[in-house]
Design an enzyme around this catalytic site. Structure first.
Site, short mmCIF file in Angstrom:
data_model
loop_
_atom_site.label_atom_id
_atom_site.label_comp_id
_atom_site.label_asym_id
_atom_site.label_seq_id
_atom_site.Cartn_x
_atom_site.Cartn_y
_atom_site.Cartn_z
N ARG A 244 0.92 -1.35 0.09
CA ARG A 244 -0.07 0.02 0.05
C ARG A 244 0.83 1.30 -0.12
O ARG A 244 0.28 2.30 -0.53
CB ARG A 244 -0.96 0.04 1.26
N LYS B 74 -15.91 -16.18 7.09
CA LYS B 74 -17.54 -15.93 7.63
C LYS B 74 -18.20 -15.71 6.60
O LYS B 74 -18.08 -14.61 6.03
CB LYS B 74 -17.33 -15.29 8.91
N GLY C 259 -12.10 -4.36 2.22
CA GLY C 259 -13.41 -3.91 2.52
C GLY C 259 -14.07 -3.00 1.26
O GLY C 259 -15.33 -3.39 1.01
N GLY D 121 -6.42 -8.55 2.07
CA GLY D 121 -5.34 -8.95 2.80
C GLY D 121 -4.71 -10.34 2.52
O GLY D 121 -3.61 -10.65 2.24
#
Ligand code: 3PG
Ligand code: MG
Length: 394
Positions: free
Chosen positions: A37, A198, A371, A348
């Site tokens: 990044r 999840k 996200g 990530g």
């Protein structure tokens, strides 16, 4: 999509405020474990410097408590790394919101890093008073933080409202272009791979993608919940029993689109040294944990990927950090690398897997976002981008 770009603006002699996403992973000692990044943010900074701007850069790091500085969340290691890459000093400014001596002294062609923007009270709530103060520091606001574009915070949203000019940096523009291209008119078949632990954190993206793509491959704990929904055995694997109904409704709504693993690599405990055991799903025992997919499932997955025209990947297939349970994620990474499809990957863990298996140069586009990448795939409006568009239309 239309917004101004840094390259459209004359920044010579101007004070340029760049919001980057320098939220990099660090080990317990604070060492940066992946500086992607930071490196991805350098072209925008270099461009502004080369064209004679006085440059301020800020980012968040982690999720610190607002209103107090903490060493653990300081951008000090990032300032050091950024300085090494740029080959120029990058002083770190601690209390910067109200300007002052450091601001008055900032010269064209030089850069400072403004300490973790989430130390400032009101950052996360997009406080308007804070945003106005920040806007007051600059002539041009540049948002180059695609990784944080799904957050409406003072440095990603409010400041863009009030700055004299607001534009997208080159990383932001490139990310939106690459992801937009993959979704708007994709070469078919489109294959999406959504892995990770999840279902609950990715339910919307699973539903959205199921409707858009030709095949939706699920992996990791997410796959376990789908295996359960398809009446398979998961033993004591990570699973979200309360979301089995949601998984079931996706399977029912899109018959044949979501292949369910037929075999697995199991262990009796979650550990790097646990003995891997290959099993058909129907033979998974009550005390087994599924930590990877088995060879038959890998073969199916390879066939699907080989025929794809477009591949979107977020989330690992198994516990690839443990060598005995890495085969599924490795096979997927290699299959994507070998495919001629336009492939994009983000998140990530996904990017870590891509580097671990040495395929980075054969993925068409690797996003710096996690996200924000998912929200973009969901078709959601990213508030930081929306604000740049509003400014461009006004
Ligand atoms: C990320 O790492 O996903 C971005 O930097 C956003 O961070 P956040 O989830 O803490 O807002
Ligand atoms: Mg995060």
């Amino acid at each position: 999509m239309s917004f101004k770009r840094l390259t459209d603006l004359d920044v010579a002699g101007k004070r340029v405020f760049i919001r980057a996403d320098l939220n990099v992973p660090q080990d317990d000692a604070g060492n940066i474990t992946d500086d992607s990044r930071i490196r991805a943010s350098v072209p925008g900074i270099r461009d502004a410097l080369a064209r004679g701007a006085a440059v301020m850069v800020t980012s968040h790091l982690g999720r610190p408590t607002e209103g107090k500085w903490s060493e653990a969340d300081s951008l000090a290691p990032i300032a050091k790394r950024l300085s090494e890459i740029l080959g120029t000093p990058v002083p770190l400014v601690r209390d910067w919101v109200d300007g002052g001596a450091w601001h008055a002294a900032l010269q064209p062609g030089t850069v400072v890093l403004l300490e973790n923007c989430r130390f400032n009270t009101g950052e996360k709530k997009d406080d308007d008073v804070l945003a106005r103060k920040m806007a007051h520091l600059c002539d041009v606001y540049v948002n180059d933080a695609f990784g944080t574009a799904h957050r409406a915070e003072a440095t990603t949203h409010g400041i863009a409202k009030h700055a004299p000019a607001a534009c997208a940096g080159p990383l932001m523009a490139a990310e939106l272009e690459a992801l937009g291209r993959a979704l708007a008119h994709p070469a078919r078949p489109v294959v999406a791979i959504v892995g990770g632990s999840k279902v609950s954190t990715k339910l919307t993206v699973l539903k959205t993608l199921a409707a858009k793509v030709d095949t939706l491959i699920v992996g990791g704990g997410i796959a376990n919940t789908f295996i359960l929904a398809a009446h398979g055995h998961v033993g004591k694997s990570l699973v979200e029993a309360d979301l089995v109904g949601e998984a079931q409704s996706i399977l029912d709504a899109f018959p044949g689109k979501v292949p369910i693993p037929v075999d697995a690599v199991c262990a009796k405990e979650f550990s790097a040294t646990a003995a891997p055991m290959q099993k058909a799903i129907e033979n998974v025992a009550p005390d087994d944990m599924i930590l990877d997919i088995g060879p038959s499932s890998i073969a199916v997955l390879k066939m699907i990927v080989a025929k794809a025209g477009t591949i979107v990947w977020n989330g690992p297939i198994g516990v690839f950090e443990f060598d005995g349970f890495a085969a599924g994620t490795r096979a997927l990474a290699e299959a994507i690398a070998a495919s001629s499809a336009f492939s994009i990957a983000g998140g990530g863990d996904t990017v870590a897997a891509i580097h671990k298996f040495g395929v980075a140069d054969r993925i068409s586009y690797i996003s710096t976002a996690g996200g924000a990448f998912l929200e973009f795939l969901e078709g959601r409006t990213l508030p930081a981008v929306a604000m740049l568009e509003t400014r461009a239309s006004g």
